[in-house]
Design a protein around this motif. Structure first.
Motif, short mmCIF file in Angstrom:
data_model
loop_
_atom_site.label_atom_id
_atom_site.label_comp_id
_atom_site.label_asym_id
_atom_site.label_seq_id
_atom_site.Cartn_x
_atom_site.Cartn_y
_atom_site.Cartn_z
N PRO A 89 0.92 -1.09 -0.03
CA PRO A 89 -0.08 -0.04 -0.06
C PRO A 89 0.84 1.11 0.04
O PRO A 89 1.89 1.30 0.72
N GLY A 90 0.35 2.29 -0.60
CA GLY A 90 0.99 3.39 -0.74
C GLY A 90 1.41 4.20 0.58
O GLY A 90 2.49 4.89 0.86
N SER A 91 0.46 3.94 1.59
CA SER A 91 0.73 4.48 2.97
C SER A 91 1.60 3.52 3.85
O SER A 91 0.82 2.28 4.06
N PRO A 92 2.58 3.53 4.26
CA PRO A 92 3.57 2.63 5.19
C PRO A 92 2.43 2.24 6.50
O PRO A 92 2.80 1.29 7.06
N SER A 93 1.76 3.37 6.92
CA SER A 93 0.90 3.14 7.99
C SER A 93 -0.26 2.22 7.97
O SER A 93 -0.94 1.72 8.95
N ASN A 94 -0.61 1.84 6.72
CA ASN A 94 -1.83 0.94 6.40
C ASN A 94 -1.25 -0.41 6.37
O ASN A 94 -1.11 -1.42 5.50
N THR A 95 -1.21 -0.91 7.74
CA THR A 95 -0.60 -2.41 8.01
C THR A 95 -1.87 -3.39 7.99
O THR A 95 -1.51 -4.60 8.15
N MET A 96 -2.89 -2.86 7.85
CA MET A 96 -4.23 -3.78 8.12
C MET A 96 -4.66 -4.36 6.38
O MET A 96 -5.75 -5.07 6.29
N ALA A 97 -4.10 -3.81 5.34
CA ALA A 97 -4.18 -4.20 4.20
C ALA A 97 -3.99 -5.63 3.86
O ALA A 97 -2.90 -6.04 4.43
#
Length: 217
Positions: A89-97
């Motif tokens: 995912p483009g956002s490193p903080s999106n660990t739930m993808a």
């Protein structure tokens, strides 16, 4: 004919029969002003590496109509699912993808030049799959499913989750160059009864558990 060849042929046939036996179909309709769809999904025992309740789709058939934005799509055929191509995912903080998180490039799409999708079916309702988007639920998650159409376009079908008034879905229609329609909210899916969804979920879990037992043996 060599015995080895006969044995290999028999093993291949057994594998194909087992794969077909594990295939499950799920049919649903969706609709909003100016658009409608009828889809039959096919999925097996394989699940997303991060979410064991999310089953990987292996096929899709159906039809789609859209007369918005000057479109003249009238019962175009849904021919399958666009292959996943997992990316970070483009956002490193999106660990739930999900592990199957993918993108489809749309060159002239405003804001972001791609659709996100993962081709996951959630028979018991999707989990939260983004750190910054708590609403969840629905047969698709917020990234959704990407169907191929027989006119060369793709159809992105996704869930916005339930923010308190029921699950809302959205759709996007595009090809690799242009976005033709994007309805973010308000697409309705007549949800089947809870027991139907639960039964589909238990069936899929049973397949997964049997597969794990065979692997362990």
């Amino acid at each position: 004919m060599p015995r080895f060849f006969l044995l290999a042929t028999a093993c291949a046939a057994s594998w194909l029969l087992a794969t077909e036996a594990h295939a499950t179909n799920y049919t649903f309709d969706f609709g909003a002003a100016g658009l409608s769809g009828h889809v039959t999904l096919t999925y097996g025992a394989a699940t997303d590496a991060k979410y064991p309740d999310a089953f990987k789709m292996t096929g899709a058939t159906g039809s789609f109509t859209d007369t918005n934005n000057g479109l003249t799509l009238n019962n175009v055929s849904i021919t399958g699912v666009y292959p996943v191509n997992p990316v970070t995912p483009g956002s490193p903080s999106n660990t739930m993808a999900p592990a199957d998180f993918s993108r489809y490039s749309v060159a002239n799409r405003p804001q972001s030049p791609f659709f996100t999708y993962d081709n996951l079916f959630w028979p018991a309702g999707s989990a939260q799959t983004a750190n910054d988007w708590p609403p969840h639920g629905g047969i698709a998650d917020i990234y959704g499913m990407l169907f191929t159409l027989d006119n060369g376009m793709v159809l992105n079908f996704f869930s916005n989750g339930d923010a308190g008034s029921g699950v809302s879905y959205g759709v996007g229609v595009a090809d690799s160059t242009n976005l033709y329609n994007y309805v973010q909210y308000g697409v309705q899916v007549p949800e089947p009864g809870t027991m139907t969804l639960l039964g589909a979920g238990l069936l899929g879990l049973g397949y997964a558990r049997r597969r794990k037992r065979r692997t362990a043996a």
